[in-house]
Write an enzyme that holds these catalytic residues in place. Structure first.
Site, PDB file in Angstrom:
ATOM      1  N   GLY A  16       9.740 -45.503  45.542  1.00 24.45           N
ATOM      2  CA  GLY A  16       9.483 -44.236  46.201  1.00 24.45           C
ATOM      3  C   GLY A  16      10.750 -43.399  46.193  1.00 24.45           C
ATOM      4  O   GLY A  16      11.762 -43.764  45.577  1.00 24.45           O
ATOM      5  N   GLY A  21       9.281 -48.412  52.722  1.00 23.99           N
ATOM      6  CA  GLY A  21       8.666 -47.639  53.795  1.00 23.99           C
ATOM      7  C   GLY A  21       9.393 -47.795  55.115  1.00 23.99           C
ATOM      8  O   GLY A  21      10.458 -48.423  55.189  1.00 23.99           O
ATOM      9  N   HIS A  26      16.527 -12.469  35.525  1.00 16.90           N
ATOM     10  CA  HIS A  26      16.958 -13.169  34.304  1.00 16.90           C
ATOM     11  C   HIS A  26      18.468 -13.066  34.191  1.00 16.90           C
ATOM     12  O   HIS A  26      19.034 -12.013  34.428  1.00 16.90           O
ATOM     13  CB  HIS A  26      16.297 -12.531  33.086  1.00 16.90           C
ATOM     14  CG  HIS A  26      16.803 -13.099  31.787  1.00 16.90           C
ATOM     15  ND1 HIS A  26      16.354 -14.304  31.280  1.00 16.90           N
ATOM     16  CD2 HIS A  26      17.746 -12.640  30.911  1.00 16.90           C
ATOM     17  CE1 HIS A  26      16.980 -14.558  30.132  1.00 16.90           C
ATOM     18  NE2 HIS A  26      17.829 -13.559  29.894  1.00 16.90           N
TER      19      HIS A  26
END
Length: 394
Positions: A112, A200, A373
């Protein structure tokens, strides 16, 4: 990137200094909170506390009363049964941020965000890193294309990744740790100086409530309603202690909504459908809303736009061309359903798409919102245009 930019010198890591600086930054942030308490005249105490009853909290030997109580005790890393944390051989994210010496080899259990962030960091400074994941891909909560792209990137950088791999036994040794696991190719033995477990978290609920105060819990977290009130009137909870998603920005908004309600200031709710998620690797990963698969499973006919940073002038100039922007739209109404990014600026760019989703922007509105840009943000506009077949730069 040094050689490509003309840097001819050599560099080396000072691991102790890197760790001490990170702790200095954390300390400054802590002191900043203390300063905010003073500024807003918030009384604070550091002590062991327990909620005795609605309106009553025991702090040390004293009992104070209040019209409302908000529990925000957070969460802590979940340990692997049979391989509890010892802070040296088997560590959590807490110890990983303050190791006294750099490990030569590190095993990471869990692919994770937390596991991969540390895997990336330690690999970048020369530690041999192996990641072990039970399911069939890393970042299983993210869009599949993003998972695949990050897997490829980390592997190219030297991180060994074993997916669909189940840990069967963890053994501490005199010099490190050994993990025995079942892989798709059969049993395999992994060895390293230490094992980082990132599978977790669990809520910090032990001892928070006095015996007999039956505040309802669910899966080691405090259960609350939409107003963040527990089943006991006058007692509220918010943040990681109430369960997923375990994110600091979610906890912040939950606390604001909860306290505004308690004070009668507002009755708004947290929009859980527009929560950004970030993984601080390099390239970074960020997302908001539905994945392509989830959108289809929800019944949407989708249109997807993608734009690679390889086609971005700003990314080329910075030599950060890895990754892409992927936008998922409802094909019928043009509504933005989800955004998924991988790239060096992904965790910064996601804020624009959180705002777009919050305001129910369509792909045409994103295309026609002029982007400066050269910037990385142009990739957002170009991805929306590519989805409609209007991109002129790809």
């Amino acid at each position: 990137h040094g050689a490509g930019f003309g840097f001819q010198g050599t560099a080396k890591w000072d691991f102790a200094r890197m760790i001490s600086r990170s702790r200095e930054v954390a300390g400054r942030l802590n002191k900043g909170i203390e300063g905010l308490f003073r500024k807003y005249k918030v009384e604070s105490r550091q002590a062991t506390a327990q909620v005795l009853a609605p309106g009553q909290v025991k702090i040390g030997d004293a009992v104070i009363t209040a019209g409302a109580i908000l529990v925000a005790t957070g969460a802590r890393p979940r340990s692997l049964p049979g391989a509890e944390f010892d802070g040296q051989r088997i560590i959590s994210s807490k110890e990983a941020m303050s190791l006294p010496t750099q490990p030569k080899a590190l095993l990471v259990l869990g692919a994770g965000p937390i596991g991969l962030e540390f895997a990336y960091f330690y690999n970048a400074i020369g530690t041999k890193v192996t990641v072990i994941e039970l399911v069939d891909r890393i970042l299983p909560g993210e869009d599949e294309e993003i998972s695949q792209a990050l897997h490829k990137s980390l592997t190219k950088r030297g991180v060994e990744i074993a997916t669909s791999t189940k840990t069967s036994k963890v053994t501490r040794t005199a010099t490190g740790v050994v993990v025995e696991a079942e892989t798709p190719q059969g049993p395999k033995r992994f060895e390293a100086d230490c094992l980082l477990v990132g599978i977790g978290v669990v809520g910090n609920v032990e001892g928070v409530f006095a015996p007999g105060l039956n505040v309802e819990l669910f899966k080691n977290h405090i259960k609350v309603d939409k107003q963040y009130q527990t089943n006991v009137p006058g007692i509220y909870a918010a943040g990681d202690v109430i369960g997923p998603p375990w994110l600091a920005h979610v906890a912040h908004h939950e606390a604001l909504c909860c306290i505004e309600r308690i004070c009668g200031h507002s009755d708004r709710y947290v929009d859980y459908g527009t929560i950004p998620g970030c993984t601080y690797t390099d390239p970074g990963v960020a997302s908001v809303g539905l994945t392509e698969r989830a959108a289809k499973e929800a019944g949407h006919r989708v249109r997807v736009g993608r734009f690679p940073f390889l086609a971005s002038g700003r990314a080329l100039a910075a030599d950060e061309t890895e990754g892409f922007v992927k936008l998922v739209f409802d094909a019928e109404h043009g509504e933005l359903l989800g955004a998924h990014l991988i790239g060096s600026q992904a965790t910064e760019l996601i804020a624009e798409l959180v705002m777009a989703k919050k305001l129910e922007a369509t792909e045409e509105e994103i295309i026609h919102a002029m982007h400066p840009h050269p910037t990385f943000s142009e990739a957002v506009m170009e991805a929306a245009a590519q989805g409609m077949g209007e991109s002129v730069h790809l």
